[in-house]
Scaffold this active site. Structure first.
Site, PDB file in Angstrom:
ATOM      1  CB  SER A 100      -0.969  -0.032   1.182  1.00  7.61           C
ATOM      2  OG  SER A 100      -1.886   1.025   1.116  1.00  7.61           O
ATOM      3  CG  ASP A 241      -2.991   4.086  -1.482  1.00  8.33           C
ATOM      4  OD1 ASP A 241      -3.736   4.096  -2.482  1.00  8.33           O
ATOM      5  OD2 ASP A 241      -3.150   3.285  -0.535  1.00  8.33           O
ATOM      6  CG  ASP A 243      -3.209  -0.733  -2.143  1.00  3.70           C
ATOM      7  OD1 ASP A 243      -3.287   0.462  -1.801  1.00  3.70           O
ATOM      8  OD2 ASP A 243      -3.727  -1.663  -1.491  1.00  3.70           O
ATOM      9  CG  ASP A 245      -6.410   0.908  -0.488  1.00  7.16           C
ATOM     10  OD1 ASP A 245      -5.601   1.852  -0.552  1.00  7.16           O
ATOM     11  OD2 ASP A 245      -6.409   0.076   0.441  1.00  7.16           O
TER      12      ASP A 245
END
Length: 464
Positions: A100, A241, A243, A245
């Site tokens: 992440s 960010d 990843d 999400d």
């Protein structure tokens, strides 16, 4: 009642994370795959973000899954919410290699349940038991799993988002997209273009060394994005960010939109269309509750972590309650009509719809929100539980909430002190209606923490 946290040994708030080769090794990732495959027999979808160690770990993950007889569909590089959407379309489970927002030297594993949510604490504890005991059986040569490739499944996620909006709300709107060299390079520009936007990109070449900025979309890291927004006359900039999400925004003046204001802005937009319950952690700014209650809706608080928000949303819906929105005050928003996980791509699309429906500039909408002062602090320590325990005793005579850490309420202000689920730190958040009140409360809390550290002989690094 909100979902409660359980103590875990390996997994944090959002999966397993660690420094590559030190905390996270191919052997560990393979065992995670074997343990997951023994719990969720069937077809498993996997993917990864752009980190340089991702190829190594995805191979280890697949080896583990295949060895216990699971069939694997490798979806390639893609955002975490994209894999979550794919999983809920017909897989026994999913797993993605990602750390992440953590720096490039980190990597990790997130586990996804068949409904597209991250694995909850109760099942994660069972998974950990298998990992530590290695309570699984490797299949013989003629019963190992089969691997297929599924990069085309990413299109299903993109069309699911664009299909949630009628027409092309972005027509005439220029938007700057900063994927931070991550997997959103493949998705957010396409999503916004399909919504009618003219899209400009920065840091949109996938690169696991993150040359343009770190995976965490910070104020400092987005200066180039802000310059492109103002220089191009864009309606806003959106950054992700590592990843994707989460999504954060830059307004048309080049100003960073603090994530709690972003949450409040989109919550207010949704509450104007329908009333119901908004679910969010105790760490989310007071401005969210202010705008939600003003719109005659209500707030339900949870521990910090998107999984607790998502599972509380589902639990409330199962009880017949009208849940309309959820997420965290860090840019991770959950749209239940789409899916029950944080989704940066959907968040970007929702901002296009919001601006198109109001006809106002992003800066105007942000400036209309109730003013609040937020101060954030972090303390590096391995003794977070002990420090928080001392704070609970010190403030036991005041109104406190122990949903996650300790949240102290005082005269319209509050202070939240909690241990991070992903790093060896304590996070401190002060939320106050006035800057001077917030600063005074911050000074008091930090002095109290310093006393707790000094009197108890607890090792900590205070960033004052």
């Amino acid at each position: 009642m909100p979902v409660k946290k359980m103590q875990k040994r390996l997994f944090g708030t959002n999966g397993v994370r660690g420094v590559v080769g030190k905390d996270l090794t191919p052997d560990l990732v393979m065992v995670i795959g074997q343990s997951l495959g023994s719990m969720r027999k069937g077809r498993i979808a996997v993917g990864r973000d752009t980190r340089t160690s991702g190829e190594m770990f995805i191979r280890a993950l697949k080896a583990g899954l295949l060895s216990v007889g699971c069939d694997v569909v490798d979806c390639g590089i893609l955002p975490t919410p994209a894999l979550q959407y794919i999983v809920k379309e017909g897989f026994a489970a999913g797993a993605i290699i990602t750390a992440s927002h953590n720096p490039p030297e980190y990597n990790g594993v997130k586990i996804i349940e068949p409904d597209g949510t991250e694995m909850g604490d109760e099942e994660t504890v069972k998974l950990e038991d298998k990992i530590f005991s290695r309570a699984f059986s490797v299949e013989p040569w003629d019963r190992t799993g089969k691997e297929t490739q599924g990069p085309e499944l990413l299109t299903n996620y993109i069309t699911a988002i664009t299909g949630s909006f009628s027409g092309k709300p972005g027509e005439g709107m220029t938007v700057v997209v900063d994927p931070g060299s991550g997997p959103a390079s493949l998705t957010t520009p396409r999503i916004l273009t399909d919504l009618g936007c003219r899209v400009l990109t920065i840091n949109a070449i996938m690169d696991g060394t993150f040359p343009g900025r770190l995976p965490e979309p910070s104020l400092e890291g987005l200066m180039n994005c802000a310059a492109l927004v103002t220089g191009s006359g864009a309606a806003f900039g959106v950054a992700h960010d590592g990843d994707a999400d989460r999504a954060v925004f830059i307004d048309e003046k080049g100003r960073f939109v603090e994530e709690n204001l972003q949450f409040a802005l989109i919550a207010s937009h949704i509450c104007r269309r329908k009333q119901g319950i908004v679910v969010t952690p105790v760490s989310t700014g007071q401005v969210a509750e202010d705008v939600v209650t003003r719109a005659r809706s209500s707030i339900e608080y949870t521990p910090v972590g998107s999984i607790y928000v998502a599972r509380t949303m589902r639990s409330l819906l199962d009880q017949g309650k009208p849940v309309i929105f959820g997420g965290e005050g860090n840019g991770g928003l959950i749209f239940p009509e789409h899916q029950f996980c944080r989704d940066g791509g959907m968040t970007a699309a929702m901002m296009v719809s919001l601006l198109a429906s109001t006809g106002k500039k992003l800066s105007e909408l942000v400036d209309e929100l109730p003013p609040r002062t937020i101060i954030k602090e972090k303390i590096v320590t391995q003794k977070g539980a002990e420090i928080i325990g001392r704070l609970k005793n010190a403030y036991s005579s005041e109104k406190i909430d122990e949903t996650d850490g300790v949240k102290i309420f005082r005269n319209g202000s509050w202070a939240l002190i909690r241990a991070s689920g992903t790093e060896p730190i304590i996070r401190v958040i002060i939320d106050s209606p006035l800057p001077e009140d917030g600063q005074a409360f911050h000074t008091e809390i930090m002095n109290c923490i310093r006393k707790a550290v000094d009197s108890g002989g607890l090792e900590a690094s205070l960033h004052l």
